[in-house]
Design a protein around this motif. Structure first.
Motif, PDB file in Angstrom:
ATOM      1  N   ARG A  93       0.829  -1.212   0.000  1.00  0.00           N
ATOM      2  CA  ARG A  93       0.000   0.000   0.000  1.00  0.00           C
ATOM      3  C   ARG A  93       0.859   1.256   0.000  1.00  0.00           C
ATOM      4  O   ARG A  93       0.552   2.232  -0.689  1.00  0.00           O
ATOM      5  N   LEU A  94       1.939   1.246   0.751  1.00  0.00           N
ATOM      6  CA  LEU A  94       2.832   2.393   0.789  1.00  0.00           C
ATOM      7  C   LEU A  94       3.434   2.644  -0.595  1.00  0.00           C
ATOM      8  O   LEU A  94       3.481   3.792  -1.071  1.00  0.00           O
ATOM      9  N   ALA A  95       3.889   1.575  -1.245  1.00  0.00           N
ATOM     10  CA  ALA A  95       4.461   1.712  -2.585  1.00  0.00           C
ATOM     11  C   ALA A  95       3.423   2.239  -3.569  1.00  0.00           C
ATOM     12  O   ALA A  95       3.732   3.058  -4.449  1.00  0.00           O
ATOM     13  N   LEU A  96       2.183   1.794  -3.417  1.00  0.00           N
ATOM     14  CA  LEU A  96       1.122   2.250  -4.307  1.00  0.00           C
ATOM     15  C   LEU A  96       0.842   3.733  -4.110  1.00  0.00           C
ATOM     16  O   LEU A  96       0.725   4.494  -5.081  1.00  0.00           O
ATOM     17  N   TYR A  97       0.733   4.175  -2.860  1.00  0.00           N
ATOM     18  CA  TYR A  97       0.481   5.592  -2.584  1.00  0.00           C
ATOM     19  C   TYR A  97       1.590   6.461  -3.167  1.00  0.00           C
ATOM     20  O   TYR A  97       1.333   7.530  -3.740  1.00  0.00           O
TER      21      TYR A  97
END
Length: 503
Positions: A93-97
């Motif tokens: 999720r962090l990489a996506l954001y």
């Protein structure tokens, strides 16, 4: 046919090439892959123009970093320990954001010559056609699936995780007992059925803009045919959130239609509704409305999510959690004697609930403020792109109650946001007669030339180059296209816009 500029290949690869990403096993995570070349483009064009409201998204990311401190905590009423799955979900999720942040800045800093607005809209239209094709595959061949190359390469302890498997294992449909018997819900080429429902509605908006609003007779005819074909997987998706979203879109179009065209649009919508009501698909809609059993599951998970989030209201817990029991029993998980005892993780029933459990009420407020601000800033934009983008922002706020934004949905939401931003930049440049990243004024042989960076030069017969670099003394100014000379003294004003030079 003119090939796209080299700098636009990353977004073209993501949208037009999405079926290939899906087949390879990257699916929605491909945005993280293409964000790498996007970041390279941005780095070469720094300093970077940032849109209004993007600070809220950056705060959302910063808050998520802080929420990682709570990954090992277990709120009351939930179970589970810190493990590989929880960490993988957080990192993904962090990489996506971060990738979405890069993507928005990348799109907004491309010029209109490199990536025209209509080209980007039509790329989204291509993905709509892909989505309809995937939906038909889910209806006609629901058991279709295969092992992707990514799935083959990953170790079992990663690919075996249920959440990861949904992302990397291509399937045509989910078989669910929504109607009381096994029935397929299309999901190709996305990660699950609800993602398909959210994405097809957003893509339909842009498909209509690209193929109807900006299309000729042939495109408009194809638009009507393809939209009609799309009703088949839309109905078979059994997706009430999608149906409500389409109803909201119709209402929005009627409200914002101009007085001259409003009655015609209303008549066309009424005719389509009558044709649909007379067809066989209405029976499926009726069956779905008569089987609302998922309401009880949602009520249980949403209530449990609110209770858990209340114990860490500011920063949340970094990832989802599993609650004890479900809406039927205190037993947790499926057993041989209770096949219905399983339940989805807390935060899996909508992006709002996901943010509450992962980032607390602070994260939820930042998310809502980001998209609400976009609506407020762009509501007066009456162009087809402006109205379509505003509609998507409204759908985002509706869908956050029922759909996860992860993984592909958020990508489409943020592309729509970037389209609105680019439209506003273009409108501002037209009013002020200045150049922006979307508008470039070509250099001329004599007189005063405004560079893309908006650098103005004063004097007699001074021509500003694209970089805004001028030489003085003899009144000779070097432009990017050539050299213009003039007599007399010339005073050159070089503004801080030199930092806007693009390689």
């Amino acid at each position: 046919m003119r090939l796209p500029a080299p700098a636009t290949w990353p977004i073209a690869a993501f949208l037009v090439g999405y079926p290939l990403w899906w087949a390879l096993g990257f699916g929605g995570l491909s945005i993280i892959v293409v964000a790498c070349p996007m970041a390279v483009v941005l780095w070469r064009r720094r300093p970077i123009t940032v849109p209004k409201g993007m600070g809220l998204w950056m705060l959302l990311i910063a808050g998520y970093l802080v929420s990682g401190l709570m990954l090992a905590d277990t709120p009351p009423g939930t179970y589970g320990e810190l493990g590989t799955g929880r960490v993988l979900g957080y990192v993904m999720r962090l990489a996506l954001y971060l990738a979405l942040l890069v993507m928005v800045l990348y799109l907004g800093n491309l010029t209109a010559e490199e990536l025209p607005q209509r080209t980007l809209v039509r790329m989204l239209g291509v993905l709509f056609v892909t989505t309809v094709a995937g939906g038909l595959l889910g209806v006609l061949a629901p058991s279709f699936e295969f092992t992707s190359p990514v799935e083959m390469l990953l170790p079992e302890w990663i690919s075996g995780n249920s959440f990861v498997r949904n992302l990397i294992h291509p399937t045509a449909a989910q078989m669910q007992h929504v109607l009381g018997h096994a029935s397929p819900r299309p999901e190709a080429p996305f990660e699950w059925a609800n993602a398909w429902g959210s994405n097809v509605s957003v893509l339909l908006v842009w498909f209509v803009v690209g193929w109807w609003s900006y299309g000729g007779m042939v495109r408009r005819l194809l638009c009507v045919v393809l939209a009609g074909v799309a009703t088949i997987p839309i109905v078979y998706s059994l997706n009430r959130g999608l149906w409500i979203g389409l109803a909201v879109a119709v209402g929005y179009v009627l409200v914002r239609a101009r007085p001259r065209t409003g009655p015609m649009i209303g008549a066309a919508i009424a005719a389509v509704a009558l044709v649909f009501a007379a067809g066989p698909l209405t029976a499926i809609v009726g069956q779905r409305l008569d089987n609302p059993h998922s309401n009880r599951i949602r009520t249980f998970t949403v209530t449990s999510t609110l209770e858990a989030a209340a114990h860490s209201p500011v920063i949340g817990y970094g990832n989802t959690r599993n609650a004890f029991g479900n809406y039927q029993t205190i037993t947790t998980g499926k057993t041989g004697w209770c096949a219905e005892c399983g339940h989805p993780p807390l935060g899996s029933d909508g992006q709002l609930w996901l943010l509450l459990i992962t980032q607390g009420f602070t994260g939820a407020l930042l998310y809502v403020a980001f998209f609400t601000g976009a609506i407020r800033r762009h509501w007066r934009d009456r162009t087809p792109i402006g109205q379509a983008g505003t509609l998507v922002m409204i759908l985002v706020l509706l869908y956050m109650f029922v759909y996860d934004g992860l993984v592909t949905a958020l990508s489409l939401y943020l592309i729509s946001f970037a389209l609105l931003w680019r439209n506003a930049q273009d409108a501002t440049a037209s009013k002020e007669g200045t150049a922006t990243p979307l508008t470039r004024v070509a250099p001329s042989g004599t007189g005063t030339t405004t560079s893309r960076a908006g650098v103005a030069t004063s004097g007699t017969g001074v021509a500003a180059s694209r970089a805004g670099v001028a030489t003085s003394g003899t009144g000779v100014a070097a432009s990017r296209a050539g050299v213009a000379t003039s007599r007399g003294r010339a005073t050159t004003a070089v503004t801080g816009a030199m930092a806007r030079v693009w390689p």
